[in-house]
Each structure stands twice: as structure tokens, then as C-alpha cells.
Design a protein around this motif. Structure first.
Motif, PDB file in Angstrom:
ATOM      1  N   CYS A 213       2.815  -8.407   8.894  1.00 32.86           N
ATOM      2  CA  CYS A 213       3.435  -9.726   8.742  1.00 32.86           C
ATOM      3  C   CYS A 213       2.694 -10.566   7.708  1.00 32.86           C
ATOM      4  N   ALA A 214       1.365 -10.443   7.670  1.00 27.06           N
ATOM      5  CA  ALA A 214       0.577 -11.227   6.713  1.00 27.06           C
ATOM      6  C   ALA A 214       0.921 -10.859   5.276  1.00 27.06           C
ATOM      7  N   VAL A 215       1.354  -9.615   5.051  1.00 31.64           N
ATOM      8  CA  VAL A 215       1.712  -9.173   3.702  1.00 31.64           C
ATOM      9  C   VAL A 215       3.188  -9.432   3.395  1.00 31.64           C
ATOM     10  N   LEU A 216       4.065  -9.091   4.341  1.00 27.85           N
ATOM     11  CA  LEU A 216       5.499  -9.096   4.058  1.00 27.85           C
ATOM     12  C   LEU A 216       6.141 -10.477   4.174  1.00 27.85           C
ATOM     13  N   VAL A 217       5.691 -11.303   5.111  1.00 32.13           N
ATOM     14  CA  VAL A 217       6.319 -12.611   5.284  1.00 32.13           C
ATOM     15  C   VAL A 217       6.172 -13.482   4.031  1.00 32.13           C
ATOM     16  N   PRO A 218       4.976 -13.613   3.438  1.00 30.78           N
ATOM     17  CA  PRO A 218       4.900 -14.383   2.191  1.00 30.78           C
ATOM     18  C   PRO A 218       5.742 -13.785   1.067  1.00 30.78           C
ATOM     19  N   LEU A 219       5.834 -12.442   1.013  1.00 27.23           N
ATOM     20  CA  LEU A 219       6.657 -11.792  -0.007  1.00 27.23           C
ATOM     21  C   LEU A 219       8.128 -12.176   0.144  1.00 27.23           C
ATOM     22  N   VAL A 220       8.602 -12.191   1.379  1.00 24.02           N
ATOM     23  CA  VAL A 220       9.998 -12.563   1.627  1.00 24.02           C
ATOM     24  C   VAL A 220      10.242 -14.024   1.288  1.00 24.02           C
ATOM     25  N   LEU A 221       9.364 -14.909   1.753  1.00 27.56           N
ATOM     26  CA  LEU A 221       9.552 -16.338   1.511  1.00 27.56           C
ATOM     27  C   LEU A 221       9.498 -16.664   0.013  1.00 27.56           C
ATOM     28  N   ALA A 222       8.719 -15.885  -0.744  1.00 26.21           N
ATOM     29  CA  ALA A 222       8.641 -16.116  -2.185  1.00 26.21           C
ATOM     30  C   ALA A 222       9.947 -15.773  -2.892  1.00 26.21           C
TER      31      ALA A 222
END
Length: 345
Positions: A213-222
Motif C-alpha cells: 500500500c505504501a508503494v501503490l497508493v501514492p502511485l494511484v493518487l498521482a
């Protein structure tokens, strides 16, 4: 009345904020934390919320620290992370397919993860770590197969859903066959896993979920802005500089990883990925993907359902997957009626 504000940074970056969506995220986050504290205190040895908070900051008794930090806190954290992953993954699938039925439950990802776990349990007599790996691999392979089968000069929303429904039916038959050829012990273990439960979850499940989640959530929100643009159509999106198929492929991979990892950690918990984005959209009253509200809604739904399963039926007497399945099934029927009246199905 919708209130939208734009914040501009020194570098010239403009950030659009929907005041209602921000309020919904704040309320859902508070609700998820409140439900988590109450859930930690629920069980054979009840602990008041004040003592739970005191123990979490290191001021509890020795017995409370063992019960909370070693037994109950990991379970609640897994519930929050699984719910958040399913909520965000469901929002991505629905945004990409432009279909409210485009969720991992309908597309067959849960069945694919279950097939991977069953193959390890029935054919290999694998341990818990191997079952988790099998479920993760099964979900990823299923997601890749659905994407390739649905591809025809791009991925159309309804084609993706129809292919997913077909793949889900095939995998359901495969899972039934695997259960029929297994011995009684393996069948019982498989059925418990396929129900979806947070019972017995520990820190070994927390860290992989948290790292992902720490890697993928910021990627999605970006990539929220590009995803929102795709709702205007592919031609308009291309004209605005969005690489539509590249964006869809990347976000589909992220959605598959989120849902497959969540399923591997807790078993196939039904309907959270379907209902969380829909409920979040109704609260925010925003037509966009509502990624962050969906994430918060998924976490809130799952920990609340887990509390309900323990409070109403006794600790660990009813798996949380049964509660979410019953409530989500009612919501799915209501959604189908709404879609039929609107002439979309």
C-alpha cells in the motif's frame, strides 16, 4: 451545493480540492479509527476503549499489552489494509471499465485467487505461506488472462466485464472440482479459507500489505487526474496528452496487485470492492473516480463488518466474509434493479 477550491504551490502546481470529498474522507477515516479501537476491545476479554488507547501508547498493563499488541492489533490492521486495498482496487476497476459492476468480485479475481490457493491446498498440501503465495499468483494470472482476452484495439468496459464474468464461471467450476477430489481435512481447510476471515491474522500478514500500500497508493493518487480525463472519452483524453492504454494497463496491474494481495492475506472477502466505491460516490456526490474516499470506505466497511460478526454472533463464530457477502448481495440486487431501470443492462 458543491464547493471546490484550488490550491497553487510555489512551483506553479495547482491542486483541486473538493470540500465535500475532503470532509467525507475525514469522517470515514475517523469512523474507521473509532471502529478499530472498539474492535480491539471486543472479544472474550473485553477492554474499554480508554484502556485500548492507553495501551496503544505504551501505558497499559502487561496482560493488556499482550492481548492488544500481539493478538488483536495485527488482526485489525490487516482488516484496515485489506478493506482499503479492496476499496481502492474496486474503484480502479469501475473507473477503467466505466461500469458499476466492474469489480474484482464480478470479474473473477477472487475466484482466481481461490483457485491458486486450492491448488496449493489440495494438490500440494502446502503450508500457510505457500497458500498465500498460491492465492497471490492465482489472482495475478487471472487478471492478466482477463485483460488479454478483453483486448481488441483497447479494452472496452463492458467487454472487460463480460469476459470477467465468463472467466469467473470457469474458475468457480474449477474450484468446485478441486473441492470434490480433496480429502476431508484439505476440503475443510479450503472451505474455511474461501469463506474469508481475519481470524488468526498476525504481523506476518501486516507488513507485506503495508509495504504494498505504501508503494501503490501514492502511485494511484498521482494518476488521478489522468484517470478522471479518461471519463471524457479516449479521443478527448489523447488530445489532452493522456496515454490512455498505457494508463489503463498500469492502473489495471495496480488494481490486480491490490486485490490479489488482499485476498491472499484474508481469503476472498466478498463485495467490499463492489460496494465501497459506490457508497463513496454517493457520499461525495462526485462523478469522478473517488479513489481516496473509496479507500477509506473500504477500510471502514471491513472493520465494521468484523466488529458486527463478533458482537452479534460471538468472537470468531462468524467469518467476516459471510457478513460482507450477505450485505453486499443485497446491495448488488439493488444496484442491478437501478441499472435495469436506467436501461443500462
Amino acid at each position: 451545493m458543491k464547493t471546490t477550491r484550488a490550491l497553487r504551490t510555489r512551483g506553479g502546481l495547482s491542486i483541486r480540492l473538493d470540500a465535500r470529498a475532503v470532509a467525507v474522507v475525514a469522517i470515514l477515516s475517523l469512523a474507521a479509527l473509532t471502529a478499530s479501537v472498539v474492535l480491539i476491545g471486543t472479544g472474550d476479554f473485553p477492554i474499554p476503549p480508554a484502556d485500548v488507547l492507553r495501551t496503544l501508547v505504551g501505558n497499559g498493563s502487561a496482560s493488556q499489552e499482550i492481548i492488544i499488541n500481539d493478538l488483536r492489533l495485527p488482526r485489525v490492521l490487516v482488516g484496515l489494509l485489506v478493506g482499503a486495498s479492496l476499496g481502492l482496487g474496486g474503484a480502479l476497476f469501475q473507473a477503467i471499465s466505466r461500469n458499476p459492476l466492474g469489480s474484482p468480485d464480478v470479474l473473477g479475481l477472487g475466484q482466481g485467487a481461490a483457485a491458486g490457493a486450492l491448488i496449493v491446498i489440495v494438490l500440494m498440501s502446502g503450508n500457510a505461506a505457500q497458500v498465500t503465495a498460491g492465492a497471490l499468483l492465482g489472482g495475478i494470472v487471472t487478471g492478466l488472462a482477463i485483460y488479454l482476452l478483453a483486448w481488441k484495439r483497447g479494452v472496452h468496459g463492458y467487454r472487460l466485464v463480460l469476459v470477467g464474468i465468463g472467466v469467473a464461471a470457469i474458475l468457480t467450476a474449477l474450484n468446485s472440482y478441486l473441492l470434490t477430489i480433496s480429502d476431508l481435512t484439505d476440503a475443510a481447510s479450503a472451505v474455511v479459507w474461501m469463506t474469508g476471515s481475519l481470524d488468526g491474522r498476525d504481523w506476518d500478514q501486516v507488513w507485506p500489505l503495508l509495504g504494498l500500500c505504501a508503494v501503490l497508493v501514492p502511485l494511484v493518487l498521482a494518476n488521478t487526474r489522468g484517470l478522471r480525463m479518461t471519463e471524457m472519452g479516449d479521443d478527448v483524453s489523447y488530445a489532452l496528452g493522456v496515454r490512455v492504454e498505457r494508463l489503463r494497463m498500469m492502473l489495471l496491474v495496480v488494481a490486480v496487485l491490490l486485490t490479489a494481495t488482499a485476498t491472499a492475506a484474508s481469503g476472498p472477502i466478498s463485495f467490499v470492492a463492489l460496494t465501497a466505491p459506490q457508497l463513496a460516490r454517493r457520499l461525495t456526490r462526485s462523478p469522478g473516480p473517488n479513489l481516496l474516499p473509496s479507500l477509506c470506505m473500504g477500510a471502514t466497511l471491513l472493520v465494521t463488518a468484523d466488529w458486527l460478526s463478533q458482537r452479534a454472533f460471538g468472537a470468531d463464530q462468524l467469518p467476516v466474509g459471510v457478513v460482507t457477502g450477505a450485505l453486499g448481495g443485497v446491495y448488488l440486487l439493488w444496484l442491478l434493479v437501478i441499472e435495469r431501470k436506467a436501461g443500462r443492462i
